[in-house]
Write a protein that holds these residues in place. Structure first.
Motif, PDB file in Angstrom:
ATOM      1  N   VAL A 102      40.205  41.782  34.850  1.00 29.83           N
ATOM      2  CA  VAL A 102      39.753  40.400  34.717  1.00 29.83           C
ATOM      3  C   VAL A 102      38.262  40.354  34.436  1.00 29.83           C
ATOM      4  O   VAL A 102      37.468  41.018  35.103  1.00 29.83           O
ATOM      5  CB  VAL A 102      40.097  39.569  35.975  1.00 29.83           C
ATOM      6  CG1 VAL A 102      39.445  40.140  37.235  1.00 29.83           C
ATOM      7  CG2 VAL A 102      39.724  38.111  35.782  1.00 29.83           C
ATOM      8  N   ALA A 103      37.899  39.583  33.435  1.00 31.38           N
ATOM      9  CA  ALA A 103      36.493  39.309  33.138  1.00 31.38           C
ATOM     10  C   ALA A 103      36.135  37.967  33.764  1.00 31.38           C
ATOM     11  O   ALA A 103      36.856  36.988  33.585  1.00 31.38           O
ATOM     12  CB  ALA A 103      36.265  39.262  31.635  1.00 31.38           C
ATOM     13  N   ALA A 124      35.537  48.836  32.503  1.00 33.40           N
ATOM     14  CA  ALA A 124      36.113  48.463  33.795  1.00 33.40           C
ATOM     15  C   ALA A 124      37.442  49.169  34.045  1.00 33.40           C
ATOM     16  O   ALA A 124      37.763  49.536  35.183  1.00 33.40           O
ATOM     17  CB  ALA A 124      36.301  46.950  33.878  1.00 33.40           C
ATOM     18  N   GLU A 125      38.213  49.374  32.988  1.00 29.20           N
ATOM     19  CA  GLU A 125      39.498  50.060  33.152  1.00 29.20           C
ATOM     20  C   GLU A 125      39.299  51.466  33.689  1.00 29.20           C
ATOM     21  O   GLU A 125      40.093  51.965  34.502  1.00 29.20           O
ATOM     22  CB  GLU A 125      40.236  50.108  31.816  1.00 29.20           C
ATOM     23  CG  GLU A 125      41.621  50.709  31.908  1.00 29.20           C
ATOM     24  CD  GLU A 125      42.398  50.593  30.606  1.00 29.20           C
ATOM     25  OE1 GLU A 125      43.643  50.714  30.667  1.00 29.20           O
ATOM     26  OE2 GLU A 125      41.774  50.400  29.553  1.00 29.20           O
ATOM     27  N   GLN A 126      38.208  52.118  33.273  1.00 33.25           N
ATOM     28  CA  GLN A 126      37.939  53.494  33.691  1.00 33.25           C
ATOM     29  C   GLN A 126      37.121  53.572  34.976  1.00 33.25           C
ATOM     30  O   GLN A 126      37.376  54.413  35.843  1.00 33.25           O
ATOM     31  CB  GLN A 126      37.193  54.236  32.567  1.00 33.25           C
ATOM     32  CG  GLN A 126      37.952  54.334  31.264  1.00 33.25           C
ATOM     33  CD  GLN A 126      39.265  55.079  31.403  1.00 33.25           C
ATOM     34  OE1 GLN A 126      39.337  56.092  32.106  1.00 33.25           O
ATOM     35  NE2 GLN A 126      40.316  54.587  30.761  1.00 33.25           N
ATOM     36  N   THR A 165      33.267  42.321  34.602  1.00 33.05           N
ATOM     37  CA  THR A 165      34.688  42.623  34.455  1.00 33.05           C
ATOM     38  C   THR A 165      35.098  43.676  35.483  1.00 33.05           C
ATOM     39  O   THR A 165      34.341  44.607  35.763  1.00 33.05           O
ATOM     40  CB  THR A 165      34.978  43.096  33.021  1.00 33.05           C
ATOM     41  OG1 THR A 165      34.520  42.082  32.109  1.00 33.05           O
ATOM     42  CG2 THR A 165      36.452  43.348  32.784  1.00 33.05           C
ATOM     43  N   PHE A 166      36.302  43.519  36.035  1.00 33.14           N
ATOM     44  CA  PHE A 166      36.730  44.352  37.155  1.00 33.14           C
ATOM     45  C   PHE A 166      38.217  44.687  37.071  1.00 33.14           C
ATOM     46  O   PHE A 166      39.000  43.968  36.433  1.00 33.14           O
ATOM     47  CB  PHE A 166      36.502  43.622  38.488  1.00 33.14           C
ATOM     48  CG  PHE A 166      35.103  43.125  38.700  1.00 33.14           C
ATOM     49  CD1 PHE A 166      34.146  43.932  39.303  1.00 33.14           C
ATOM     50  CD2 PHE A 166      34.739  41.839  38.297  1.00 33.14           C
ATOM     51  CE1 PHE A 166      32.854  43.472  39.495  1.00 33.14           C
ATOM     52  CE2 PHE A 166      33.446  41.371  38.493  1.00 33.14           C
ATOM     53  CZ  PHE A 166      32.497  42.194  39.099  1.00 33.14           C
ATOM     54  N   GLN A 167      38.580  45.756  37.757  1.00 36.94           N
ATOM     55  CA  GLN A 167      39.984  45.994  38.053  1.00 36.94           C
ATOM     56  C   GLN A 167      40.422  44.947  39.067  1.00 36.94           C
ATOM     57  O   GLN A 167      39.731  44.710  40.065  1.00 36.94           O
ATOM     58  CB  GLN A 167      40.175  47.403  38.610  1.00 36.94           C
ATOM     59  CG  GLN A 167      39.875  48.504  37.598  1.00 36.94           C
ATOM     60  CD  GLN A 167      39.946  49.899  38.193  1.00 36.94           C
ATOM     61  OE1 GLN A 167      40.250  50.063  39.374  1.00 36.94           O
ATOM     62  NE2 GLN A 167      39.653  50.908  37.373  1.00 36.94           N
ATOM     63  N   VAL A 168      41.534  44.302  38.824  1.00 33.91           N
ATOM     64  CA  VAL A 168      41.942  43.145  39.615  1.00 33.91           C
ATOM     65  C   VAL A 168      42.133  43.477  41.089  1.00 33.91           C
ATOM     66  O   VAL A 168      41.710  42.714  41.972  1.00 33.91           O
ATOM     67  CB  VAL A 168      43.218  42.514  39.027  1.00 33.91           C
ATOM     68  CG1 VAL A 168      43.820  41.485  39.986  1.00 33.91           C
ATOM     69  CG2 VAL A 168      42.900  41.853  37.693  1.00 33.91           C
ATOM     70  N   ASP A 169      42.769  44.611  41.372  1.00 38.56           N
ATOM     71  CA  ASP A 169      43.018  44.912  42.783  1.00 38.56           C
ATOM     72  C   ASP A 169      41.729  45.048  43.572  1.00 38.56           C
ATOM     73  O   ASP A 169      41.637  44.622  44.731  1.00 38.56           O
ATOM     74  CB  ASP A 169      43.880  46.173  42.917  1.00 38.56           C
ATOM     75  CG  ASP A 169      43.280  47.391  42.230  1.00 38.56           C
ATOM     76  OD1 ASP A 169      42.330  47.236  41.444  1.00 38.56           O
ATOM     77  OD2 ASP A 169      43.770  48.518  42.495  1.00 38.56           O
TER      78      ASP A 169
END
Length: 229
Positions: A102-103, A124-126, A165-169
């Motif tokens: 999510v951004a 962010a995915e990495q 932007t982040f990993q949602v969890d």
């Protein structure tokens, strides 16, 4: 179903603009600010889940604006809270369980570069997070309570923008705490968990429209973008 979402936060009343209409609804080059911001994210990824966080009392006004400007980009409305922290948390609660990234973006930053949005999701995915920043141009001084000031090396500082932007969890876990005064943005909420944020390069045109002077500069940026097409 995309695994990406963008929460555009626009819960403010726009009091610093000094007019009867909040800044997020004011036109720039003939198009309301929020519509410009939504359009950039949609252009980067037409399947992205776009969430617009507004004061609930503005929902009908926004729907009328969309009809007036024939604005058709799909998005969802979420009611804002009493603070930015609460508004972002409301947006996070509305995410689909399938959403992985999510951004979080200021709705009144309509000139974010498409490349910055794309990179924020990739990093962010990495890394877990991706925070857009730019270098300072001016010299800076640190003020003390006794009125004295001291020179600081500007190369050690950055101006923080959005998207963040982040990993949602991870960001959901970060926002599941009591709001603290030091939470000035989403990165500080994330850091409160003991996690280090990852910085990416933002773009200088990505201004936050807050004052009448900002609106004038926004008109200049929009005109320049049109001339470069």
């Amino acid at each position: 179903m995309t695994n990406k979402a963008a929460i555009l936060v626009a819960g403010g009343k726009g009091t610093r603009m000094g007019g009867p209409v909040a800044k997020q609804y004011m036109p720039v080059a003939g198009k309301p600010v929020l519509m410009r911001t939504l359009s950039v994210f949609h252009k980067v990824d037409p399947t992205i889940d776009l969430i617009l966080v507004l004061p609930e009392s503005d929902f009908l006004y926004w729907e009328d604006l969309c009809a007036q400007f024939k604005f058709k980009i799909p998005h969802r409305l979420v009611a804002g809270g009493n603070s930015r922290f609460q508004s972002v948390r409301n947006g996070l609660h509305s995410l689909s369980t399938d959403t992985k990234l999510v951004a979080i973006h200021d709705g009144v930053r309509p000139f974010v570069a498409e490349s910055v949005i794309s990179e924020s999701f990739e990093v962010a995915e990495q890394a877990g997070s991706a925070i857009a920043v730019i270098a300072l141009k001016d010299s800076i001084r640190k003020l003390r309570d006794d009125g004295k000031s001291f020179y600081e090396e500007r190369q050690y500082f950055r101006l923080v923008q959005t998207p963040q932007t982040f990993q949602v969890d991870k960001i959901k876990k970060a926002f599941a705490v009591t709001e603290l005064q030091q939470f000035t943005d989403d990165a500080t909420v994330y850091e409160n968990q003991g996690w280090q944020v990852t910085l990416i390069s933002g773009n200088p045109e990505n201004i936050k429209i807050t004052t009448p002077e900002d609106l004038g500069y926004a008109e200049f940026i929009a005109a320049k973008q049109l001339s470069n097409r």
